[in-house]
Design an enzyme around this catalytic site. Structure first.
Site, mmCIF file in Angstrom:
data_model
loop_
_atom_site.group_PDB
_atom_site.id
_atom_site.type_symbol
_atom_site.label_atom_id
_atom_site.label_comp_id
_atom_site.label_asym_id
_atom_site.label_seq_id
_atom_site.Cartn_x
_atom_site.Cartn_y
_atom_site.Cartn_z
ATOM 1 N N GLU A 1 39.401 49.242 45.205
ATOM 2 C CA GLU A 1 39.094 48.171 44.251
ATOM 3 C C GLU A 1 37.942 48.560 43.316
ATOM 4 O O GLU A 1 38.017 48.320 42.120
ATOM 5 C CB GLU A 1 38.765 46.880 45.029
ATOM 6 C CG GLU A 1 38.728 45.671 44.131
ATOM 7 C CD GLU A 1 38.418 44.390 44.888
ATOM 8 O OE1 GLU A 1 39.238 43.983 45.715
ATOM 9 O OE2 GLU A 1 37.356 43.810 44.637
ATOM 10 N N SER B 1 34.841 44.307 48.974
ATOM 11 C CA SER B 1 36.139 44.821 49.453
ATOM 12 C C SER B 1 36.388 46.189 48.829
ATOM 13 O O SER B 1 36.350 46.325 47.605
ATOM 14 C CB SER B 1 37.269 43.883 49.038
ATOM 15 O OG SER B 1 37.032 42.611 49.563
ATOM 16 N N ARG C 1 42.875 41.082 40.334
ATOM 17 C CA ARG C 1 41.754 42.027 40.183
ATOM 18 C C ARG C 1 42.027 42.994 39.027
ATOM 19 O O ARG C 1 41.736 44.188 39.113
ATOM 20 C CB ARG C 1 41.506 42.821 41.468
ATOM 21 C CG ARG C 1 41.213 41.991 42.658
ATOM 22 C CD ARG C 1 39.877 41.232 42.536
ATOM 23 N NE ARG C 1 39.764 40.316 43.649
ATOM 24 C CZ ARG C 1 40.248 39.066 43.628
ATOM 25 N NH1 ARG C 1 40.812 38.582 42.545
ATOM 26 N NH2 ARG C 1 40.131 38.289 44.673
HETATM 27 C C1 LIG Z 1 29.051 42.014 48.866
HETATM 28 C C2 LIG Z 1 30.071 42.003 47.748
HETATM 29 C C3 LIG Z 1 31.020 41.006 47.702
HETATM 30 C C4 LIG Z 1 31.977 40.967 46.665
HETATM 31 N N1 LIG Z 1 32.900 39.956 46.666
HETATM 32 C C5 LIG Z 1 33.798 39.885 45.675
HETATM 33 C C6 LIG Z 1 34.766 38.808 45.648
HETATM 34 O O1 LIG Z 1 34.758 37.927 46.508
HETATM 35 N N2 LIG Z 1 35.660 38.789 44.645
HETATM 36 C C7 LIG Z 1 35.672 39.739 43.663
HETATM 37 O O2 LIG Z 1 36.523 39.643 42.768
HETATM 38 N N3 LIG Z 1 34.789 40.752 43.653
HETATM 39 C C8 LIG Z 1 33.850 40.853 44.628
HETATM 40 N N4 LIG Z 1 32.942 41.882 44.647
HETATM 41 C C9 LIG Z 1 32.998 42.915 43.590
HETATM 42 C C10 LIG Z 1 32.018 42.667 42.416
HETATM 43 O O3 LIG Z 1 31.026 41.748 42.774
HETATM 44 C C11 LIG Z 1 32.705 42.169 41.156
HETATM 45 O O4 LIG Z 1 33.703 43.089 40.767
HETATM 46 C C12 LIG Z 1 31.739 41.978 39.990
HETATM 47 O O5 LIG Z 1 32.399 41.307 38.941
HETATM 48 C C13 LIG Z 1 31.176 43.301 39.470
HETATM 49 O O6 LIG Z 1 30.143 42.991 38.564
HETATM 50 P P1 LIG Z 1 29.070 44.053 38.126
HETATM 51 O O7 LIG Z 1 28.296 43.459 37.001
HETATM 52 O O8 LIG Z 1 28.305 44.509 39.277
HETATM 53 O O9 LIG Z 1 30.004 45.222 37.538
HETATM 54 P P2 LIG Z 1 29.777 46.797 37.608
HETATM 55 O O10 LIG Z 1 29.923 47.259 39.005
HETATM 56 O O11 LIG Z 1 28.530 47.163 36.896
HETATM 57 O O12 LIG Z 1 31.009 47.303 36.742
HETATM 58 C C14 LIG Z 1 32.335 47.135 37.201
HETATM 59 C C15 LIG Z 1 33.302 47.529 36.073
HETATM 60 O O13 LIG Z 1 33.168 46.620 34.980
HETATM 61 C C16 LIG Z 1 32.790 47.321 33.792
HETATM 62 N N5 LIG Z 1 31.822 46.446 33.102
HETATM 63 C C17 LIG Z 1 30.686 45.918 33.638
HETATM 64 N N6 LIG Z 1 30.070 45.127 32.737
HETATM 65 C C18 LIG Z 1 30.836 45.171 31.598
HETATM 66 C C19 LIG Z 1 30.730 44.578 30.307
HETATM 67 N N7 LIG Z 1 29.734 43.761 29.985
HETATM 68 N N8 LIG Z 1 31.691 44.877 29.389
HETATM 69 C C20 LIG Z 1 32.721 45.706 29.682
HETATM 70 N N9 LIG Z 1 32.879 46.280 30.893
HETATM 71 C C21 LIG Z 1 31.965 46.023 31.834
HETATM 72 C C22 LIG Z 1 32.183 48.623 34.258
HETATM 73 O O14 LIG Z 1 32.307 49.632 33.265
HETATM 74 C C23 LIG Z 1 33.016 48.917 35.492
HETATM 75 O O15 LIG Z 1 34.248 49.485 35.097
HETATM 76 C C24 LIG Z 1 31.967 41.952 45.661
HETATM 77 C C25 LIG Z 1 30.996 42.969 45.692
HETATM 78 C C26 LIG Z 1 30.049 42.989 46.716
HETATM 79 C C27 LIG Z 1 28.986 44.062 46.731
#
Ligand SMILES: Cc1cc2nc3c(=O)[nH]c(=O)nc-3n(C[C@H](O)[C@H](O)[C@H](O)COP(=O)(O)OP(=O)(O)OC[C@H]3O[C@@H](n4cnc5c(N)ncnc54)[C@H](O)[C@@H]3O)c2cc1C
Length: 338
Positions: free
Chosen positions: A334, A238, A164
């Site tokens: 996380e 998580s 992660r």
């Molecule tokens: C129900 C649920 C289940 C999940 N299950 C998992 C799982 O099984 N495994 C897992 O690893 N994660 C899981 N996650 C966490 C999440 O889905 C991941 O971390 C996902 O990759 C976040 O994507 P996001 O676009 O929503 O990022 P955001 O929440 O918008 O951003 C997260 C971080 O990434 C940065 N960021 C976002 N986009 C960019 C970009 N284009 N360039 C540079 N930085 C960027 C942001 O600044 C921030 O620091 C889960 C979340 C939920 C709600």
């Protein structure tokens, strides 16, 4: 480039937390990032890059310029004898991209189905689930540097992927906007099995040799049964990382709590199930203010309706303190706390 002021971020984070972005810019191409960097006022301001908002906890309004990444497009870059190389814009929805690759006949990402969020955020935290991590399928990515406005292509060795974790949480934190990501999907395809929930599905169905489509369906079903749908119950997945301890520490904990769920790691360390530790401290289903611990999975904190970020963090700290008090282990959040 679209610049908006006073934008509510509540619809843009899966926890449904209230916060307002003073300035929000929608980024649909590298050139938009360069325009922001060169802009007389926005250029100097602090920035926050927003994807799907599924891994953030918003605790206040945001004075930073929020760059909402909306770069689109999915394509096959190259068909090699040993792999398909596919590319997606950072603003594409991750799950839709996984489903699209399968529909095209390019399997390999199915174990990561139904993870919320965008393609561009997937490398930031090296998303992982059911025995597969993004780094196992990663080819390269394009990003724009927020200081110079220059576009760069990074391969895996420069991304420093870990559990992660990646360079985008350290040296390149708040420095880069990822705009496109490429994946290497190995040919011939081989199923990634061995995870306990997948084994259970194999036993239930009697299918010992599932296809990629079957695995995709199983993983979607497993996740739907276990995790709350953010559209119905706000959450960020998580909430804590699984702590990694030395074998001696683990032995000490087993001495006191023989049932502790733990997984030996290839490097000799031991990963403990954070959900089990939280459960053992009696947190499952508990509510503090408008935030709570999900009834079916103690690792997931949820919005019981109308929660604010500080309430979520108060609950998180109370959990951290009780786990530390009982096991001597510090749980690390996380999601990114903003
Ligand atoms: C129900 C649920 C289940 C999940 N299950 C998992 C799982 O099984 N495994 C897992 O690893 N994660 C899981 N996650 C966490 C999440 O889905 C991941 O971390 C996902 O990759 C976040 O994507 P996001 O676009 O929503 O990022 P955001 O929440 O918008 O951003 C997260 C971080 O990434 C940065 N960021 C976002 N986009 C960019 C970009 N284009 N360039 C540079 N930085 C960027 C942001 O600044 C921030 O620091 C889960 C979340 C939920 C709600």
């Amino acid at each position: 480039m679209q610049i908006e002021s006073g934008v509510s971020l509540k619809p843009y984070n899966t926890f449904g937390l209230p916060a307002v972005a003073h300035t929000l810019v929608r980024v649909t191409a590298d050139a938009d990032v360069r325009r922001v960097v060169d802009h007389p006022t926005l250029g100097r301001a602090a920035k926050f890059v927003l994807g799907g908002g599924s891994n953030i906890i918003l605790t206040r309004d945001m004075p930073q310029v929020v760059l909402k990444v909306e770069v689109r497009g999915m394509r096959l870059v190259e068909e090699r004898t040993d792999a398909w190389i596919v590319e997606a814009g950072a603003g594409e929805n991750w799950h839709d991209f996984v489903a699209w690759t399968l529909a095209q006949g390019w399997p390999g990402l199915e174990n990561l189905a139904l993870i919320p969020g965008s393609v561009g955020a997937a490398p930031v935290q090296n998303i992982g689930a059911y025995g597969l991590e993004l780094q196992d399928r990663f080819e390269s990515l394009d990003a724009v540097d927020l200081r110079t406005g220059r576009s760069v292509t990074l391969r895996a060795d420069l991304c420093a992927f870990g559990y992660r974790d990646s360079v985008f949480k350290h040296a390149l934190a708040e420095r880069s906007v990822i705009t496109r990501v490429r994946f290497r999907l190995p040919r011939p395809w081989r199923a990634v099995l061995g995870y306990v929930d997948i084994e259970r599905k194999m036993n239930e169905t009697g299918v010992r040799d599932p296809s990629a489509g079957q695995l995709f369906d199983w993983i979607c079903a497993i996740r739907r049964a276990k995790l709350p749908d953010p559209a119905l119950l706000g959450n960020a997945g998580s909430f804590f990382k699984n702590p990694v301890v030395t074998p001696e520490q683990c032995h000490d904990i087993i001495g006191r709590d023989p049932a502790v769920v733990h997984y030996p790691m290839p490097d000799g360390s031991v990963k403990l199930a954070a959900g089990w530790l939280i459960d053992a401290c009696g947190w499952k289903g508990k509510t503090v203010g408008h935030a709570g611990v999900y009834e079916k999975h103690s690792l997931v904190l949820v919005n019981r309706g109308g929660a604010i970020g500080s309430e979520v963090m108060t609950l998180a700290r109370a959990i951290q303190e009780s786990v530390y008090g009982r096991f001597g282990i510090r749980l690390e959040p996380e999601p990114v706390v903003v």
